[in-house]
Motif scaffolding. Sequence first.
Motif, PDB file in Angstrom:
ATOM      1  N   LYS A 463       1.959 -40.037   0.501  1.00 23.16           N
ATOM      2  CA  LYS A 463       2.207 -40.770  -0.891  1.00 23.16           C
ATOM      3  C   LYS A 463       1.849 -42.403  -0.495  1.00 23.16           C
ATOM      4  N   GLU A 464       2.283 -42.755   0.547  1.00 22.69           N
ATOM      5  CA  GLU A 464       1.941 -44.239   0.801  1.00 22.69           C
ATOM      6  C   GLU A 464       0.484 -44.566   0.747  1.00 22.69           C
ATOM      7  N   ARG A 465      -0.254 -43.678   1.552  1.00 26.01           N
ATOM      8  CA  ARG A 465      -1.811 -43.934   1.295  1.00 26.01           C
ATOM      9  C   ARG A 465      -2.431 -43.646  -0.039  1.00 26.01           C
ATOM     10  N   LEU A 466      -1.654 -42.846  -0.720  1.00 22.46           N
ATOM     11  CA  LEU A 466      -2.220 -42.589  -2.323  1.00 22.46           C
ATOM     12  C   LEU A 466      -2.092 -43.817  -3.006  1.00 22.46           C
ATOM     13  N   GLU A 467      -0.674 -44.468  -2.756  1.00 20.57           N
ATOM     14  CA  GLU A 467      -0.072 -45.491  -3.718  1.00 20.57           C
ATOM     15  C   GLU A 467      -1.174 -46.559  -3.284  1.00 20.57           C
ATOM     16  N   PHE A 468      -1.547 -46.865  -2.243  1.00 19.43           N
ATOM     17  CA  PHE A 468      -2.277 -48.140  -1.930  1.00 19.43           C
ATOM     18  C   PHE A 468      -3.737 -47.770  -2.460  1.00 19.43           C
ATOM     19  N   LEU A 469      -4.370 -46.704  -2.574  1.00 20.87           N
ATOM     20  CA  LEU A 469      -5.543 -46.429  -3.362  1.00 20.87           C
ATOM     21  C   LEU A 469      -5.192 -46.769  -4.931  1.00 20.87           C
ATOM     22  N   ALA A 470      -4.217 -46.411  -5.318  1.00 21.59           N
ATOM     23  CA  ALA A 470      -3.721 -46.584  -6.671  1.00 21.59           C
ATOM     24  C   ALA A 470      -3.621 -48.440  -6.895  1.00 21.59           C
ATOM     25  N   TRP A 471      -3.195 -48.978  -5.785  1.00 23.72           N
ATOM     26  CA  TRP A 471      -3.132 -50.536  -5.940  1.00 23.72           C
ATOM     27  C   TRP A 471      -4.354 -51.303  -5.984  1.00 23.72           C
ATOM     28  N   VAL A 472      -5.404 -50.608  -5.592  1.00 21.35           N
ATOM     29  CA  VAL A 472      -6.856 -51.127  -5.582  1.00 21.35           C
ATOM     30  C   VAL A 472      -7.519 -50.650  -6.635  1.00 21.35           C
ATOM     31  N   TRP A 473      -7.073 -49.952  -7.704  1.00 22.53           N
ATOM     32  CA  TRP A 473      -7.530 -49.562  -8.891  1.00 22.53           C
ATOM     33  C   TRP A 473      -8.480 -48.329  -8.715  1.00 22.53           C
ATOM     34  N   LEU A 474      -7.978 -47.331  -7.768  1.00 25.46           N
ATOM     35  CA  LEU A 474      -8.849 -46.260  -7.513  1.00 25.46           C
ATOM     36  C   LEU A 474      -8.133 -45.039  -8.015  1.00 25.46           C
ATOM     37  N   THR A 475      -7.271 -45.067  -8.806  1.00 22.67           N
ATOM     38  CA  THR A 475      -6.203 -43.958  -9.460  1.00 22.67           C
ATOM     39  C   THR A 475      -7.247 -42.953  -9.957  1.00 22.67           C
ATOM     40  N   TYR A 476      -8.319 -43.171 -10.730  1.00 31.47           N
ATOM     41  CA  TYR A 476      -9.342 -42.174 -11.147  1.00 31.47           C
ATOM     42  C   TYR A 476     -10.208 -41.111  -9.986  1.00 31.47           C
ATOM     43  N   MET A 477      -9.992 -41.707  -8.633  1.00 35.11           N
ATOM     44  CA  MET A 477     -10.708 -40.899  -7.778  1.00 35.11           C
ATOM     45  C   MET A 477      -9.947 -39.984  -6.890  1.00 35.11           C
ATOM     46  N   SER A 478     -10.574 -38.697  -6.675  1.00 37.70           N
ATOM     47  CA  SER A 478     -10.159 -37.514  -6.157  1.00 37.70           C
ATOM     48  C   SER A 478     -10.692 -37.774  -4.654  1.00 37.70           C
ATOM     49  N   ILE A 479      -9.864 -37.293  -3.709  1.00 39.75           N
ATOM     50  CA  ILE A 479      -9.804 -37.492  -2.206  1.00 39.75           C
ATOM     51  C   ILE A 479     -11.052 -36.492  -1.860  1.00 39.75           C
ATOM     52  N   ARG A 493     -13.452 -50.934  -1.396  1.00 39.48           N
ATOM     53  CA  ARG A 493     -11.819 -50.939  -1.830  1.00 39.48           C
ATOM     54  C   ARG A 493     -11.127 -49.906  -1.088  1.00 39.48           C
ATOM     55  N   ILE A 494     -11.976 -48.896  -0.740  1.00 43.27           N
ATOM     56  CA  ILE A 494     -11.077 -48.053   0.101  1.00 43.27           C
ATOM     57  C   ILE A 494     -10.707 -48.485   1.322  1.00 43.27           C
ATOM     58  N   ARG A 495     -11.654 -49.289   2.032  1.00 42.07           N
ATOM     59  CA  ARG A 495     -11.422 -50.022   3.328  1.00 42.07           C
ATOM     60  C   ARG A 495     -10.119 -51.006   3.110  1.00 42.07           C
ATOM     61  N   LEU A 496     -10.024 -51.741   1.826  1.00 42.87           N
ATOM     62  CA  LEU A 496      -9.097 -52.710   1.514  1.00 42.87           C
ATOM     63  C   LEU A 496      -7.921 -52.006   1.616  1.00 42.87           C
ATOM     64  N   ALA A 497      -7.637 -50.637   0.811  1.00 46.17           N
ATOM     65  CA  ALA A 497      -6.355 -50.092   0.790  1.00 46.17           C
ATOM     66  C   ALA A 497      -5.900 -49.556   2.100  1.00 46.17           C
ATOM     67  N   THR A 498      -6.884 -49.429   2.881  1.00 50.25           N
ATOM     68  CA  THR A 498      -6.446 -48.825   4.246  1.00 50.25           C
ATOM     69  C   THR A 498      -6.110 -50.045   5.132  1.00 50.25           C
ATOM     70  N   GLN A 499      -6.287 -50.993   4.756  1.00 49.82           N
ATOM     71  CA  GLN A 499      -5.873 -52.134   5.679  1.00 49.82           C
ATOM     72  C   GLN A 499      -4.455 -52.969   4.981  1.00 49.82           C
ATOM     73  N   ILE A 500      -4.326 -52.531   3.867  1.00 47.31           N
ATOM     74  CA  ILE A 500      -3.230 -53.064   3.051  1.00 47.31           C
ATOM     75  C   ILE A 500      -2.181 -51.955   3.941  1.00 47.31           C
TER      76      ILE A 500
END
Length: 945
Positions: A463-479, A493-500
């Motif tokens: 859930k944390e990793r999904l939330e960080f993807l949502a924080w960088v405006w990627l809520t529309y994306m499926s993994i 943006r995915i790499r930015l979410a990983t770093q956050i």
Amino acid sequence: MSKYLEVVWAKTHNLQNVSVKIPKNKMTVITGVSWSGKSSLAFNTIYNVWQQKYLESLSSYARMFIWGMNEEADVAEINWLSPTISIDQKTTSKNPRSTVWTITEIYDYYKLLYLNIWERRCVKCDTIVKKDTMLDIINYLSSLEMWAKFMIKSPIKWDYSTFEEVKKEVLDMWFIRFSIWEKVYTVNDNIELDKIWDVYIIIDRLVIKDFSDKESSDTKRLKDSLELAYKIWEWQLDIEIIWWNNMSFSKVFVCSNCWHVPAELNISSFSFNSHSWACKECHWLGVKKVFLEEKIINPNLTLLEWAVIAPWFWWDYFFALLEVLWKKHKIDLNTNYSLLSSREKELILNWTWDEMYNITFTNEHWVKNTYNSRFEWVINTLTRRYYDWWNEKNIYDDYIIDMDCHVCDGHRLNLESLSVYLEWLNIWELANLTVSEALEFLNKIKLNKAQEKISKKVLKNAKERLEFLAWVWLTYMSISRRAWTLSWWEAQRIRLATQIWTKLEWIIYVLDEPSIGLHPRDNDMLIDNLKKLRDIGNTLIIVEHDEDIMRESDHIIDMWPWAWVHGWTIISEWKMEDIIADKNSITWPYLNGTRNVIVERWFRPSYDDLKKNWKVLEVIWAKEHNLKNIDVTIPLSNFVVVTWVSWSGKSSLVNDILANYLANKLNRAKREVWSVKSITWLKNLDKVVIIDQSPIWKTPRSNPATYTGVFTAIRDVFSMSEEAQIRWFGPGRFSFNTKQWRCDECDWDGVKKIEMHFLPPVYVECESCNWKRYNSETLQIKYKWKTIADVLEMTVEEWLDFFSNHPKIVKVLKVLDEVWLSYIKLWQSSVTLSWWEAQRIKLSTELSKRSTWKTFYILDEPTTWLHFQDVDKLLSILHSLVDKGNSVLVIEHNMDVIMNADHIIDIWLEWWDKGGELIAFWTVDDIKNSKRSFTWEAIRKYINK
């Protein structure tokens, strides 16, 4: 520790002895006009030095195995350098197996969830498959009526020939009672049965009591009997309640209905890289290469008129096969393919016979041959040749498409892996949810206490990793989305979410234009995330042109004055209020409002007038991906901007539908057009020019000179010189693709690569040609005292002066200069160009051609990496095209471009499953009057800044 990162005398690329102090634990923006040295300072100097220092900390043996070390940065020293991480615009993996889940590692947590808390169903009959522990059986018995009688039975060999054989088997196991067809017998019974199977040994006969006391004699007897029953048949036992029912229990996973035993699960059971668990039909890709009838058949021709248009089927051998087919199955070869029966079409496309036939035909050498062959028809032949003949694969590209695998439906895993469920979803269905849907599912999942304890850490991390993807405006994306379909800004943006998510501290992050691809509405989200990285103690160095990010930064470095050979000075270096007041900065007039990017243009016809005269394009029922049956009207002879929020369907509409449709109809291309009913009023256009983000090169030898065609004119100039005429040297003599005229030692590279093993490779000048690339005879030909090699070393800016009396060359070079590419050397490999430079070269090539006044130009975010001044130049060029009667359609988020548009196409609802409601505002004034549009809010903010 110092509060500053100090760069001393940086000379990488076009930087000339630049020294700068960058404050730590702050957000610093590096801005400036194109190619002024921003990336050279941030990435090629600061990040490269850290990379080199890190590699030097490893042993020399380890460094020998590290691939892809960058060239060494040219800088005197960098003081107080902390660990540095680059989040740049690098392309994503092209591996077809790479997905978002492999990049983010979220799928690893999904695998752990499905391995430990799940419900499994039979792949044959969809019955729930489970295994039963001793506690499960005791709990079942405890739920029944007290003092009820029951028997514990264990199955044995299913099929026996005689009753005596059964008795002997039971006695050998030291038991007395057994059952056949649910009727109980003893070893003392003597009967005759016609058919003997469904045989069970009766292990024990008991009555239901209180089994809650683990130390009671009744409980111990029950457990001993159950263990013995499991040992006899290894995995199954039955509990028969006398005069009631029979219940089966299993020690392993087995279907209680069809007795199918699935394989044991492990962590590899949900990996599509596992040979045992991935789908074998599609080789774990989820798609298969398929030849479709509509792509390989022209239905308006007969078979003898080459109705089969795919490669190989125009040989005489094929027509000899047709003749045999006609004799055998009476198929009329002179009837249009569309009029053949479905059976006849099936014979031609898919049928294969094992029977051998004599086929006589005359080959290309006029030799008559007879072959003994079997029939293998069109699709089978094409498929076999596609996979067997690797060197021919490219010729089949126009006839083959990717389709979801018919076995796994594109899920990549086999049926056993997909039969494991969490709630109502298997692992693929969970991975196929968008980030927002997955978060909702994981938050609402119902677990018992044991499952909660097992999955607590796993669910938390997922859930944390999904939330960080949502924080960088990627809520529309499926993994489950494939990595090669990601745009460069989504990958960044995915790499930015990983770093956050990692929450590292005291790190220097170097970012390359993170605002690219974002609608102005989304910038606030990005800025908040960047501030979060900064506030936990990190240093951010951002190469950026976005005004909002500049205004929110702590420190700005403004590079000046110009590109390439001119870019050496840092003119401003302080806070936002300081750079606004610095009159030497080229950025300050745009930030303080004294200069705006507003381009004067001629009168443009209104939308109503264009609609009345049918000077429009109408896209009817576009319904691919998140576009849901929308109709779009695009006015011609205007500058139109498509600006929707992220992933609302811009590229689907413009690039995948409109651009491909127009290219097929007007340019006779063969592009795949996504789902659209029709596009009308094409008679108003005669060609389409698509300036997209694809590279311009096909080989490493490709370069801007060959792409623009100017190199042909330059070779003509040298071949017309007096010395060349005397020696009979034609234009081909100066081509670097002609082996006999280029340097044999370096093969036109000009340098030799020396591998240094655990150090970065060293490039040394070729001793034979001294970087000239041509052989000595070719270099003896000169024009204005310069050889062809000397000319190729010039920039576009220098070429314009050197070839000023050659209009054909000047025409191309002048346009390159107008699209601010005066700094490039036309011989440099296209592989070294960024995608936005490639896009600009495409634009210049089209602008240098003669205009027909009925051309439709399509550009995809052309302002990427452009400074305010560069955007001003770009808009002047685009409006000049419209002034000549052409039409320009641009996908763009830049507010300067939006404010200069004649018409704006906007959408209200956002993203993926919500997309589809089109709002077309025909002018900036119109969009200002609507509060439904996110673009309205951005325009209001832009006007009031």
